[in-house]
Design an enzyme around this catalytic site. Structure first.
Site, short mmCIF file in Angstrom:
data_model
loop_
_atom_site.label_atom_id
_atom_site.label_comp_id
_atom_site.label_asym_id
_atom_site.label_seq_id
_atom_site.Cartn_x
_atom_site.Cartn_y
_atom_site.Cartn_z
N HIS A 133 1.11 -1.54 -0.34
CA HIS A 133 0.08 0.00 -0.13
C HIS A 133 0.77 1.15 -0.37
O HIS A 133 0.30 2.10 -0.30
CB HIS A 133 -0.88 0.39 1.22
CG HIS A 133 -1.88 1.33 0.94
ND1 HIS A 133 -3.21 1.93 0.37
CD2 HIS A 133 -1.73 2.48 2.65
CE1 HIS A 133 -3.15 2.84 1.35
NE2 HIS A 133 -2.98 3.40 1.60
N GLU A 190 -10.21 1.35 3.17
CA GLU A 190 -9.20 0.95 2.79
C GLU A 190 -9.59 -0.49 3.66
O GLU A 190 -10.43 -0.27 4.75
CB GLU A 190 -8.42 1.82 3.92
CG GLU A 190 -8.01 2.98 2.64
CD GLU A 190 -7.18 3.83 4.26
OE1 GLU A 190 -6.44 4.44 3.29
OE2 GLU A 190 -6.42 3.68 5.10
N GLU A 192 -8.87 -3.15 6.43
CA GLU A 192 -7.84 -3.17 7.42
C GLU A 192 -8.02 -4.06 8.92
O GLU A 192 -9.39 -4.44 8.50
CB GLU A 192 -7.72 -1.31 8.54
CG GLU A 192 -7.14 -0.41 6.96
CD GLU A 192 -6.83 0.07 8.11
OE1 GLU A 192 -6.45 0.66 9.28
OE2 GLU A 192 -6.88 1.71 7.31
N ASP A 224 -11.53 2.29 6.56
CA ASP A 224 -10.92 3.43 7.28
C ASP A 224 -11.11 4.14 5.89
O ASP A 224 -10.47 3.93 5.10
CB ASP A 224 -9.70 2.89 7.61
CG ASP A 224 -9.02 4.56 8.18
OD1 ASP A 224 -9.89 5.16 8.19
OD2 ASP A 224 -7.51 5.15 7.40
N GLN A 231 -7.81 14.44 1.53
CA GLN A 231 -6.18 13.85 2.42
C GLN A 231 -4.94 14.42 1.63
O GLN A 231 -4.04 15.61 2.16
CB GLN A 231 -6.38 12.61 2.57
CG GLN A 231 -4.92 11.60 3.08
CD GLN A 231 -5.30 10.35 2.90
OE1 GLN A 231 -5.94 9.79 2.58
NE2 GLN A 231 -4.00 9.96 2.74
N THR A 248 -15.29 5.51 10.08
CA THR A 248 -14.22 4.06 10.24
C THR A 248 -14.85 3.23 10.72
O THR A 248 -16.01 3.43 10.99
CB THR A 248 -12.92 4.12 11.17
OG1 THR A 248 -12.46 5.56 10.93
CG2 THR A 248 -12.87 2.93 10.94
N GLU A 340 -5.15 2.39 -4.83
CA GLU A 340 -4.09 1.52 -5.49
C GLU A 340 -4.56 0.50 -6.81
O GLU A 340 -3.68 1.18 -7.59
CB GLU A 340 -3.25 0.41 -4.43
CG GLU A 340 -3.09 0.46 -3.82
CD GLU A 340 -3.04 -0.17 -2.26
OE1 GLU A 340 -2.05 -1.27 -2.96
OE2 GLU A 340 -3.44 0.36 -1.05
#
Length: 393
Positions: A133, A190, A192, A224, A231, A248, A340
């Site tokens: 990542h 994301e 996680e 997340d 950002q 989140t 990504e």
């Protein structure tokens, strides 16, 4: 190991007797087993735990914090007792399996339950330990990356349970090289994992890396949510702020470390570490498949994260949430976020909308109405629907 509950229902939930995750349902503590929930408050009231030396009133509270703080020795004894009560060939069958009145009091259908955040969360730290990542968007690793786990402190007040709608955030970002204040156009997820702290170090004493395992109560899967345009504009010279603090999402079930033993493996080589981060046990990271992507190998275990987190005197408390950061692998199908997978939106990615692959959608970034679901066997679902900030959730 099979249970007389899940083996009789044709269950495919992943909530097997080997997992037995903890959660909060209808403001009560429970353990998931198949398509049912074992009401631990009711079991405590029935006197089932009198053979264990611990304060069973901790199981009568509406969060897991007090019980989590009791420590691993108590948790293992309670887990062993529950497995014995629920096992297919149990020697204690008369206490639950063969006691219909008690079964009616302590076993609840999952479909009849409302799930809540499992713990009262005081602080939340998000690490950045996935090397794929860190490099997949085209970045180069900073010199410090392979020497220490990197992290930022997030907003505990924005953590929500699976199923909670997520409003598209509004913030400042660049359009035609000029700052504007508008709804994010690059909303991302994301993938996680995150650990809940059981026993912390409120006096600021460092947690040794080889003792960190005993401080973790269990793991959840986590999304997340990230506004990449916000950002990107705000993250220099400091770190993430409004691009991360709006939501989140975590799964409702906390999986104990004992259930994750089959998924342990060595971390990827991170180069020479300073002595306070050296671990005796080599298989110190967990590689658990998730339906959105596969968790990539990491250079740092959760135990290294805790040791580094507390090394300078930072206190941790029961219920604090410690996340891994985005978990990605080397191939496109293993990438844990759209940043990504789409190369920052420039190459839209095709998703299957069903397990059979019958439906397909193409995305650069998330659109209003999209439902993101992360799933891992034994953890349940971590789900959120994107809604416009102007909509009523």
């Amino acid at each position: 190991m099979t249970s007389w509950i899940d083996s009789s229902t044709g269950d495919d939930s992943g909530f097997s007797l080997d997992v037995l995750p903890y959660g909060i349902f209808n403001t009560r503590i429970g353990a998931a087993i198949g398509r049912y929930i074992l009401d631990l408050k009711a079991l405590a009231q029935e006197g089932i735990f009198t053979t264990i030396d611990f304060d069973s009133s901790t199981l009568m509270e509406n969060t897991l914090n007090s019980y989590a703080a009791l420590g691993k020795q108590v948790h293992r004894q309670v887990r062993d007792l529950l497995q014995e009560l629920l096992a297919h060939d149990t020697s204690r069958g008369t206490e639950l399996r063969d006691n219909q009145k008690r079964r009616d009091r302590v076993i609840v259908k999952m479909s009849d339950a409302t799930l809540h955040l499992p713990m009262s969360i005081g602080d939340y730290t998000d690490f950045f330990v996935g090397p794929y990542h860190a490099q997949n968007p085209g970045s180069t690793l900073h010199r410090n990356y392979m020497s220490q786990p990197i992290a930022y402190h997030g907003r505990a007040s924005s953590i929500v349970i699976s199923g909670t709608p997520v409003r598209r955030p509004k913030g400042q970002f660049l359009v035609d090289d000029k700052p504007v204040f508008a709804y994010s156009q690059k909303l991302d997820f994301e993938v996680e994992f995150a650990a809940f702290i059981g026993q912390g170090c409120e006096d600021g004493s460092p947690i040794p890396v080889d003792g960190a395992e005993d401080r973790i109560f269990g793991f959840v899967i986590m999304n997340d949510w990230s506004a990449r345009d916000i950002q990107n504009w705000e993250s220099s010279p400091l770190g993430p702020f409004n691009g991360k603090n709006f939501a989140t999402t975590i799964s409702p079930w906390v999986v104990p470390l004992e259930a994750l033993e089959p998924f342990r493996e060595p971390p990827v080589s991170s180069g020479p570490l300073l002595p306070y981060l050296h671990q005796k046990r080599e298989d110190s990271v967990y590689s658990v498949p998730i339906t959105v992507s596969l968790s990539g190998k990491k250079p740092y275990s959760p135990f290294v994260m805790l040791a580094h987190h507390t090394a300078g005197g930072c206190s941790l408390r029961t219920g604090d949430l410690i996340a891994t950061g985005t978990l990605s692998g080397p191939s496109r199908k293993e990438l844990g976020c759209l940043l990504e997978a789409t190369k920052n939106g420039s190459e839209p990615y095709e998703f299957h909308t069903s397990e059979t692959g019958a439906g397909r959608i193409v995305r650069g970034y998330l659109e209003d109405g999209d439902i993101v679901e992360l799933k891992a066997s034994g953890f349940g679902s971590c789900t959120g629907r994107v809604v416009s900030a102007e909509c009523q959730a």
